[in-house]
Design a protein around this motif. Structure first.
Motif, short mmCIF file in Angstrom:
data_model
loop_
_atom_site.label_atom_id
_atom_site.label_comp_id
_atom_site.label_asym_id
_atom_site.label_seq_id
_atom_site.Cartn_x
_atom_site.Cartn_y
_atom_site.Cartn_z
N ALA A 21 0.82 -1.21 0.00
CA ALA A 21 0.00 0.00 0.00
C ALA A 21 0.86 1.26 0.00
CB ALA A 21 -0.93 -0.01 1.21
N VAL A 22 1.97 1.22 0.70
CA VAL A 22 2.87 2.37 0.74
C VAL A 22 3.43 2.65 -0.65
CG1 VAL A 22 5.03 3.29 1.68
CG2 VAL A 22 3.47 2.00 3.16
N LEU A 23 3.85 1.60 -1.34
CA LEU A 23 4.43 1.75 -2.67
C LEU A 23 3.40 2.16 -3.71
CD1 LEU A 23 6.78 -1.38 -2.73
CD2 LEU A 23 7.37 0.98 -2.16
N LEU A 24 2.14 1.77 -3.49
CA LEU A 24 1.09 2.08 -4.46
C LEU A 24 0.52 3.48 -4.28
CD1 LEU A 24 -0.90 -1.29 -4.51
CD2 LEU A 24 0.52 -0.34 -6.34
N GLY A 25 0.88 4.17 -3.20
CA GLY A 25 0.34 5.50 -2.93
C GLY A 25 0.43 6.46 -4.10
N PRO A 26 1.62 6.65 -4.71
CA PRO A 26 1.72 7.60 -5.84
C PRO A 26 0.80 7.25 -7.00
CG PRO A 26 3.89 7.01 -5.03
CD PRO A 26 2.92 6.10 -4.33
N LEU A 27 0.72 5.95 -7.34
CA LEU A 27 -0.10 5.53 -8.48
C LEU A 27 -1.58 5.71 -8.20
CD1 LEU A 27 -0.42 4.24 -11.25
CD2 LEU A 27 -0.34 1.99 -10.13
N VAL A 28 -2.03 5.28 -7.01
CA VAL A 28 -3.45 5.34 -6.68
C VAL A 28 -3.93 6.79 -6.65
CG1 VAL A 28 -5.16 4.90 -4.88
CG2 VAL A 28 -3.44 3.17 -5.42
N VAL A 29 -3.17 7.67 -6.04
CA VAL A 29 -3.59 9.07 -5.92
C VAL A 29 -3.54 9.78 -7.27
CG1 VAL A 29 -3.06 11.30 -4.84
CG2 VAL A 29 -2.87 9.19 -3.51
N ALA A 30 -2.54 9.48 -8.08
CA ALA A 30 -2.41 10.16 -9.37
C ALA A 30 -3.28 9.56 -10.46
CB ALA A 30 -0.94 10.13 -9.83
N LEU A 31 -3.78 8.32 -10.25
CA LEU A 31 -4.48 7.59 -11.31
C LEU A 31 -5.67 8.34 -11.89
CD1 LEU A 31 -4.54 5.05 -12.97
CD2 LEU A 31 -5.96 3.97 -11.20
N PRO A 32 -6.57 8.96 -11.08
CA PRO A 32 -7.72 9.66 -11.68
C PRO A 32 -7.29 10.76 -12.66
CG PRO A 32 -8.07 9.35 -9.33
CD PRO A 32 -6.65 8.96 -9.60
N PHE A 33 -6.32 11.56 -12.28
CA PHE A 33 -5.88 12.64 -13.16
C PHE A 33 -4.99 12.11 -14.28
CE2 PHE A 33 -7.90 15.31 -10.31
CZ PHE A 33 -7.80 16.65 -10.70
N LEU A 34 -4.26 11.03 -14.02
CA LEU A 34 -3.48 10.41 -15.09
C LEU A 34 -4.40 9.89 -16.18
CD1 LEU A 34 -0.82 9.34 -16.26
CD2 LEU A 34 -1.11 7.29 -14.83
N SER A 35 -5.55 9.32 -15.78
CA SER A 35 -6.52 8.81 -16.76
C SER A 35 -7.07 9.95 -17.62
CB SER A 35 -7.67 8.10 -16.03
OG SER A 35 -7.20 7.02 -15.25
N VAL A 36 -7.39 11.08 -16.96
CA VAL A 36 -7.89 12.24 -17.72
C VAL A 36 -6.82 12.74 -18.67
CG1 VAL A 36 -8.69 14.62 -17.52
CG2 VAL A 36 -9.48 12.90 -15.87
N TRP A 37 -5.58 12.78 -18.22
CA TRP A 37 -4.48 13.26 -19.06
C TRP A 37 -4.29 12.37 -20.28
CZ3 TRP A 37 0.52 11.46 -20.36
CH2 TRP A 37 1.36 12.43 -20.93
N VAL A 38 -4.38 11.06 -20.08
CA VAL A 38 -4.22 10.12 -21.20
C VAL A 38 -5.39 10.22 -22.17
CG1 VAL A 38 -4.13 7.68 -21.84
CG2 VAL A 38 -2.79 8.51 -19.88
N ILE A 39 -6.62 10.24 -21.64
CA ILE A 39 -7.82 10.26 -22.49
C ILE A 39 -7.88 11.54 -23.33
CG2 ILE A 39 -10.34 10.39 -22.46
CD1 ILE A 39 -10.25 8.54 -20.00
N LEU A 88 2.36 16.07 -9.65
CA LEU A 88 2.19 16.63 -8.31
C LEU A 88 1.36 15.69 -7.44
CD1 LEU A 88 3.16 19.20 -6.91
CD2 LEU A 88 0.95 20.23 -7.40
N TYR A 89 0.30 15.12 -8.01
CA TYR A 89 -0.51 14.16 -7.25
C TYR A 89 0.29 12.89 -6.93
CZ TYR A 89 -4.99 16.59 -7.53
OH TYR A 89 -6.02 17.49 -7.36
N ALA A 90 1.17 12.48 -7.83
CA ALA A 90 2.03 11.34 -7.55
C ALA A 90 2.92 11.64 -6.34
CB ALA A 90 2.89 10.99 -8.76
#
Length: 261
Positions: A157-175, A188-190
Motif C-alpha cells: 500500500a505504501v508503494l502504491l500511494g503515488p499511483l493510486v492518488v495520481a491515477l484519476p488525473f493520469l486517466s484524464v491526461w491520457v484520455i 504533483l498528485y504522484a
C-alpha cells in the motif's frame, strides 16, 4: 514564554522564506536568483537590506518603494505572513518535541519542501506553468518520505500511494491527450501520494477538486455577469492548499467520508 519565543522565531523565519520564495517566482526564467541585487521594478533603484526585511519593511514603507513611492501591492505581505503562519504550524503540529539535531534536519527538509510547493503554486497561478526544477525537488522530497514510510511499514500500500492518488488525473491526461490538464498536475498528485500515502493522499485529491470546483464556479459566474470569456484556471494552487490542510489537520479520506455518512 518559551513557546511564544519559539513561535515568534519560526514565524520570522517563515516570513523570510516566503520573501525568498517570491523572489524566486519573480526572477525565475527572467534574472539570476541569487547573484543579482533586488531592484524596484518601477524605478530600477537597488534595494538596500533595510528595504527587504520581511513584513516590517512593507509596513514601515506602507507598501511602496522608498525611492519612487510606487505601491508594491499586498501580495508580498500576504505571502510573507502566510509562510510565517505555516512555519508556526509546522513547529506546533510536527516539530515540537524533537531534540535539536532531528529538529534541525526536519526543518531543513520542510523548508525546501515549502519553498518548492510555494514556487510551483505561485508560478502556476501567475504563468499557468509548473517550473520543472521545483516540481522535481518536490517529487524527490516526497519519494524520500515514501522510502521512510516503507522502511517503517514495508507494505504494498505504501508503494502504491503515488499511483493510486495520481491515477484519476493520469486517466484524464491520457484520455484527453494532455488537453484536459497538464502533466505537472499528475506528477504533483504522484508526489502527494508518495508523501502521504493512499488515505491522506486521496483526501488531498478530494479537497483540491472541491476547492477548484468552488473557485471555478465563482469565476464562471463572474465572467458570465461581465460578459467575458472564461480564462484558464491554474489548478496547482488548490493542490498545494489541500496539501497543507491535510498536513496540519491529519485528515484522511475516511474522515471526509464520515462527515457525509
Amino acid at each position: 514564554m518559551f513557546e511564544l519565543l519559539v513561535s515568534t522565531l519560526f514565524f520570522l523565519f517563515g516570513a523570510a522564506i516566503g520573501s525568498f520564495t517570491l523572489v524566486v517566482v519573480t526572477r525565475l526564467h527572467v534574472a539570476p536568483i541569487a547573484s543579482s541585487r533586488s531592484k524596484c521594478l518601477s524605478c530600477g533603484e537597488a534595494l538596500r537590506v533595510w528595504d527587504l526585511v520581511p513584513i516590517f519593511s512593507y509596513l514601515l514603507l506602507r507598501g511602496s518603494c522608498r525611492y519612487c513611492k510606487t505601491p508594491y501591492g499586498a501580495v508580498s505581505l500576504l505571502v510573507e505572513c502566510l509562510f510565517g503562519v505555516l512555519f508556526v504550524l509546522l513547529y506546533h503540529f510536527i516539530l515540537s518535541g524533537f531534540s535539536i539535531v532531528p529538529l534541525t534536519a526536519w526543518l531543513v527538509y520542510y523548508t525546501v519542501l515549502f519553498i518548492s510547493l510555494g514556487v510551483v503554486a505561485l508560478y502556476d497561478y501567475k504563468h499557468s506553468y509548473v517550473p520543472v526544477v521545483f516540481l522535481a525537488a518536490f517529487l524527490i522530497l516526497s519519494f524520500g518520505m515514501l522510502v521512510m514510510h516503507y522502511l517503517y511499514s514495508p507494505t504494498a500500500a505504501v508503494l502504491l500511494g503515488p499511483l493510486v492518488v495520481a491515477l484519476p488525473f493520469l486517466s484524464v491526461w491520457v484520455i484527453t491527450k494532455g488537453r484536459g490538464l497538464g502533466l505537472g498536475d499528475v506528477l504533483l498528485y504522484a508526489g502527494v501520494g508518495a508523501f502521504f500515502g493512499i488515505e491522506q493522499g486521496l483526501a488531498v485529491l478530494l479537497l483540491s477538486v472541491w476547492i477548484g470546483a468552488v473557485v471555478g464556479a465563482y469565476i464562471y459566474l463572474k465572467n458570465f455577469k461581465q460578459h467575458t470569456r472564461s480564462t484558464t484556471m491554474p489548478f496547482v494552487p488548490y493542490i498545494v492548499l489541500a496539501f497543507f490542510f491535510v498536513l496540519f489537520t491529519d485528515i484522511d479520506v475516511f474522515s471526509i467520508a464520515s462527515i457525509f455518512s
